[in-house]
Write a protein that holds these residues in place. Sequence first.
Motif, short mmCIF file in Angstrom:
data_model
loop_
_atom_site.label_atom_id
_atom_site.label_comp_id
_atom_site.label_asym_id
_atom_site.label_seq_id
_atom_site.Cartn_x
_atom_site.Cartn_y
_atom_site.Cartn_z
N GLN A 1 0.85 -1.19 0.00
CA GLN A 1 0.00 0.00 0.00
C GLN A 1 0.88 1.23 0.00
O GLN A 1 1.89 1.28 0.70
CB GLN A 1 -0.93 -0.01 1.22
N GLN B 1 1.19 5.58 0.08
CA GLN B 1 0.57 6.84 0.46
C GLN B 1 1.52 7.97 0.13
O GLN B 1 2.61 8.05 0.70
CB GLN B 1 0.22 6.85 1.94
N PHE C 1 2.46 12.04 -0.15
CA PHE C 1 2.16 13.32 0.48
C PHE C 1 3.31 14.29 0.20
O PHE C 1 4.35 13.90 -0.34
CB PHE C 1 1.93 13.15 1.98
N CYS D 1 6.56 9.19 -0.55
CA CYS D 1 5.61 8.10 -0.75
C CYS D 1 5.99 6.99 0.23
O CYS D 1 7.05 6.37 0.09
CB CYS D 1 5.64 7.58 -2.17
N SER E 1 3.83 0.35 2.68
CA SER E 1 3.68 -0.67 3.73
C SER E 1 4.37 -1.95 3.29
O SER E 1 4.64 -2.14 2.10
CB SER E 1 2.21 -0.94 4.00
N THR F 1 10.32 4.30 1.97
CA THR F 1 9.86 5.56 1.39
C THR F 1 10.62 5.87 0.11
O THR F 1 11.84 5.65 0.03
CB THR F 1 10.05 6.71 2.39
N TYR G 1 1.37 10.89 -8.49
CA TYR G 1 1.12 9.56 -7.94
C TYR G 1 2.43 8.78 -7.83
O TYR G 1 3.26 8.82 -8.75
CB TYR G 1 0.18 8.76 -8.84
N GLY H 1 -0.52 4.88 -5.31
CA GLY H 1 -0.93 5.68 -4.18
C GLY H 1 -2.12 6.56 -4.57
O GLY H 1 -2.56 6.57 -5.72
N GLN H 2 -2.60 7.33 -3.62
CA GLN H 2 -3.82 8.10 -3.82
C GLN H 2 -3.58 9.43 -4.52
O GLN H 2 -4.54 10.06 -4.94
CB GLN H 2 -4.52 8.36 -2.48
N THR I 1 -1.13 13.22 -4.79
CA THR I 1 -0.99 14.46 -4.03
C THR I 1 -0.90 15.61 -5.04
O THR I 1 -0.21 15.52 -6.05
CB THR I 1 0.25 14.41 -3.10
#
Length: 119
Positions: A2, A4, A6, A21, A24, A78, A95, A110-111, A113
């Motif tokens: 996963q 994420q 930011f 980024c 996980s 990261t 992304y 990822g979602q 930013t």
Amino acid sequence: VQLQAFGGGLVQAGGYLRLSCAASGRTFPSYIMGWFRQAPGKEREFVARDISWSGDSAYYADSVKGRFTISRDNAKNTVYLQMNSLKPEDTAVYYCAAKRSYVVEYEYWGQGTQVTVSS
């Protein structure tokens, strides 16, 4: 895995941002990572891709070469995108993505930013 992303924001032309980024999973070092972006009304395009597990090789889009740098810290799970000398045309949703092999398409996303560069 996963992902994420930011670190986006509003910045003036000529400025800089660093995107992060976080991933996980304990197998992060084995994943090949990349950054993509999508501007309004345009298709998604790659920015920097295929950074190796060691971080010593990657590919860059011509439009960002010399201004953006992708890097990774496997201990922190990261991947980063350092963006310097930003231009209004860099405005997009950014992304991060991951894949398990160089020969497949990116599998995990990822979602996104938002990065907005004002002139």
